[in-house]
Motif scaffolding. Structure first.
Motif, mmCIF file in Angstrom:
data_model
loop_
_atom_site.group_PDB
_atom_site.id
_atom_site.type_symbol
_atom_site.label_atom_id
_atom_site.label_comp_id
_atom_site.label_asym_id
_atom_site.label_seq_id
_atom_site.Cartn_x
_atom_site.Cartn_y
_atom_site.Cartn_z
ATOM 1 N N ARG A 138 15.517 64.848 -24.696
ATOM 2 C CA ARG A 138 15.285 63.518 -25.266
ATOM 3 C C ARG A 138 15.619 63.515 -26.757
ATOM 4 O O ARG A 138 15.392 64.495 -27.463
ATOM 5 C CB ARG A 138 13.840 63.090 -25.033
ATOM 6 C CG ARG A 138 13.611 62.797 -23.545
ATOM 7 C CD ARG A 138 12.195 62.571 -23.148
ATOM 8 N NE ARG A 138 11.461 61.655 -23.993
ATOM 9 C CZ ARG A 138 10.136 61.652 -24.059
ATOM 10 N NH1 ARG A 138 9.419 62.484 -23.344
ATOM 11 N NH2 ARG A 138 9.520 60.792 -24.844
ATOM 12 N N ASP A 139 16.140 62.389 -27.223
ATOM 13 C CA ASP A 139 16.436 62.237 -28.648
ATOM 14 C C ASP A 139 15.139 62.156 -29.438
ATOM 15 O O ASP A 139 14.087 61.817 -28.915
ATOM 16 C CB ASP A 139 17.268 60.974 -28.893
ATOM 17 C CG ASP A 139 18.710 61.134 -28.432
ATOM 18 O OD1 ASP A 139 19.167 62.281 -28.296
ATOM 19 O OD2 ASP A 139 19.372 60.113 -28.220
ATOM 20 N N VAL A 140 15.260 62.441 -30.716
ATOM 21 C CA VAL A 140 14.095 62.479 -31.597
ATOM 22 C C VAL A 140 14.017 61.189 -32.399
ATOM 23 O O VAL A 140 14.998 60.759 -33.012
ATOM 24 C CB VAL A 140 14.187 63.705 -32.537
ATOM 25 C CG1 VAL A 140 13.049 63.723 -33.528
ATOM 26 C CG2 VAL A 140 14.217 64.990 -31.718
ATOM 27 N N ALA A 141 12.848 60.570 -32.400
ATOM 28 C CA ALA A 141 12.631 59.338 -33.158
ATOM 29 C C ALA A 141 12.176 59.657 -34.580
ATOM 30 O O ALA A 141 12.621 59.033 -35.542
ATOM 31 C CB ALA A 141 11.588 58.465 -32.469
ATOM 32 N N ALA A 147 17.079 60.420 -36.887
ATOM 33 C CA ALA A 147 15.617 60.419 -36.792
ATOM 34 C C ALA A 147 14.995 60.113 -38.153
ATOM 35 O O ALA A 147 15.531 60.484 -39.194
ATOM 36 C CB ALA A 147 15.112 61.767 -36.295
ATOM 37 N N GLU A 148 13.861 59.423 -38.111
ATOM 38 C CA GLU A 148 13.095 59.180 -39.331
ATOM 39 C C GLU A 148 12.452 60.499 -39.752
ATOM 40 O O GLU A 148 11.903 61.222 -38.914
ATOM 41 C CB GLU A 148 12.010 58.138 -39.060
ATOM 42 C CG GLU A 148 11.127 57.857 -40.249
ATOM 43 C CD GLU A 148 9.975 56.917 -39.916
ATOM 44 O OE1 GLU A 148 9.029 56.884 -40.728
ATOM 45 O OE2 GLU A 148 10.002 56.250 -38.873
ATOM 46 N N ILE A 149 12.520 60.802 -41.032
ATOM 47 C CA ILE A 149 11.918 62.035 -41.541
ATOM 48 C C ILE A 149 10.822 61.653 -42.521
ATOM 49 O O ILE A 149 11.072 60.989 -43.523
ATOM 50 C CB ILE A 149 12.962 62.936 -42.223
ATOM 51 C CG1 ILE A 149 14.046 63.328 -41.211
ATOM 52 C CG2 ILE A 149 12.288 64.171 -42.814
ATOM 53 C CD1 ILE A 149 15.227 64.042 -41.812
ATOM 54 N N GLU A 150 9.620 62.071 -42.204
ATOM 55 C CA GLU A 150 8.460 61.814 -43.054
ATOM 56 C C GLU A 150 8.083 63.127 -43.740
ATOM 57 O O GLU A 150 8.004 64.168 -43.091
ATOM 58 C CB GLU A 150 7.295 61.313 -42.201
ATOM 59 C CG GLU A 150 6.052 60.986 -42.991
ATOM 60 C CD GLU A 150 4.916 60.525 -42.087
ATOM 61 O OE1 GLU A 150 3.765 60.823 -42.432
ATOM 62 O OE2 GLU A 150 5.181 59.884 -41.048
ATOM 63 N N LEU A 151 7.864 63.056 -45.036
ATOM 64 C CA LEU A 151 7.493 64.241 -45.806
ATOM 65 C C LEU A 151 6.055 64.149 -46.287
ATOM 66 O O LEU A 151 5.640 63.124 -46.812
ATOM 67 C CB LEU A 151 8.390 64.400 -47.040
ATOM 68 C CG LEU A 151 9.824 64.823 -46.809
ATOM 69 C CD1 LEU A 151 10.602 64.740 -48.110
ATOM 70 C CD2 LEU A 151 9.890 66.230 -46.246
ATOM 71 N N GLU A 152 5.332 65.230 -46.113
ATOM 72 C CA GLU A 152 4.006 65.369 -46.719
ATOM 73 C C GLU A 152 4.158 66.451 -47.780
ATOM 74 O O GLU A 152 4.726 67.516 -47.510
ATOM 75 C CB GLU A 152 2.984 65.772 -45.662
ATOM 76 C CG GLU A 152 1.570 65.857 -46.202
ATOM 77 C CD GLU A 152 0.564 66.210 -45.118
ATOM 78 O OE1 GLU A 152 -0.367 66.972 -45.437
ATOM 79 O OE2 GLU A 152 0.717 65.745 -43.986
ATOM 80 N N ARG A 153 3.653 66.220 -48.965
ATOM 81 C CA ARG A 153 3.856 67.123 -50.104
ATOM 82 C C ARG A 153 2.503 67.563 -50.664
ATOM 83 O O ARG A 153 2.032 67.026 -51.690
ATOM 84 C CB ARG A 153 4.667 66.388 -51.169
ATOM 85 C CG ARG A 153 5.116 67.213 -52.326
ATOM 86 C CD ARG A 153 6.388 67.929 -52.013
ATOM 87 N NE ARG A 153 6.999 68.406 -53.252
ATOM 88 C CZ ARG A 153 7.777 69.449 -53.300
ATOM 89 N NH1 ARG A 153 8.073 70.095 -52.201
ATOM 90 N NH2 ARG A 153 8.289 69.828 -54.440
ATOM 91 N N PRO A 154 1.843 68.554 -50.043
ATOM 92 C CA PRO A 154 0.555 69.019 -50.569
ATOM 93 C C PRO A 154 0.700 69.613 -51.977
ATOM 94 O O PRO A 154 1.667 70.321 -52.267
ATOM 95 C CB PRO A 154 0.126 70.102 -49.589
ATOM 96 C CG PRO A 154 0.971 69.916 -48.381
ATOM 97 C CD PRO A 154 2.229 69.264 -48.839
ATOM 98 N N GLU A 155 -0.256 69.291 -52.818
ATOM 99 C CA GLU A 155 -0.255 69.830 -54.179
ATOM 100 C C GLU A 155 -0.639 71.301 -54.165
ATOM 101 O O GLU A 155 -1.358 71.766 -53.291
ATOM 102 C CB GLU A 155 -1.222 69.048 -55.055
ATOM 103 C CG GLU A 155 -0.762 67.640 -55.334
ATOM 104 C CD GLU A 155 -1.627 66.929 -56.356
ATOM 105 O OE1 GLU A 155 -2.581 67.531 -56.885
ATOM 106 O OE2 GLU A 155 -1.339 65.755 -56.632
ATOM 107 N N GLY A 156 -0.178 72.003 -55.183
ATOM 108 C CA GLY A 156 -0.485 73.419 -55.297
ATOM 109 C C GLY A 156 -1.896 73.676 -55.799
ATOM 110 O O GLY A 156 -2.416 72.927 -56.630
#
Length: 116
Positions: free
Chosen positions: A24-27, A60-69
């Protein structure tokens, strides 16, 4: 540019999951890329566009989460915000720090397209 090899690895992971689910394709995919992971986000996104061309991940939509150091300061005996390798503790100025957050890099979620 190590971002291209990271992008290729992400595409391989995504394709593997897709194969396990009848190709299946990736959304949408969600990536966690910590502030201290040593990854340049713009290069990673460009590399993902190139590496995903012609794959189930293309478009595909790419969502980024960027946790702080964060780091554990041995002198203060507490977790402190930490944004750049080599910086001192923002509280005591010491250098006895151990990174304990913000260095992760992983695919955390993957959403496949529904079959029509």
């Amino acid at each position: 540019m190590h971002e291209m090899s990271l992008a290729q690895s992400i595409v391989e992971i995504v394709e593997s999951v897709s194969q396990q689910n009848n190709n299946r394709d990736v959304a949408k995919i969600k990536l966690i890329v910590g502030e201290l992971a040593g990854v340049e986000l713009q290069s990673l996104m460009q590399s993902l566009t190139i590496a995903s061309h012609g794959t189930v991940m293309e478009g595909a939509e790419i969502e980024l989460e960027r946790p702080e150091g964060t780091a554990w300061c041995m002198k203060c005996a507490q977790t402190v915000p930490f944004h750049h390798l080599g910086d001192p503790c923002p509280i005591c100025g010491g250098y006895q720090l151990r990174i304990n957050g913000g260095n992760e890099f992983r695919v955390s979620e993957l959403e496949l397209k529904t079959e029509d």
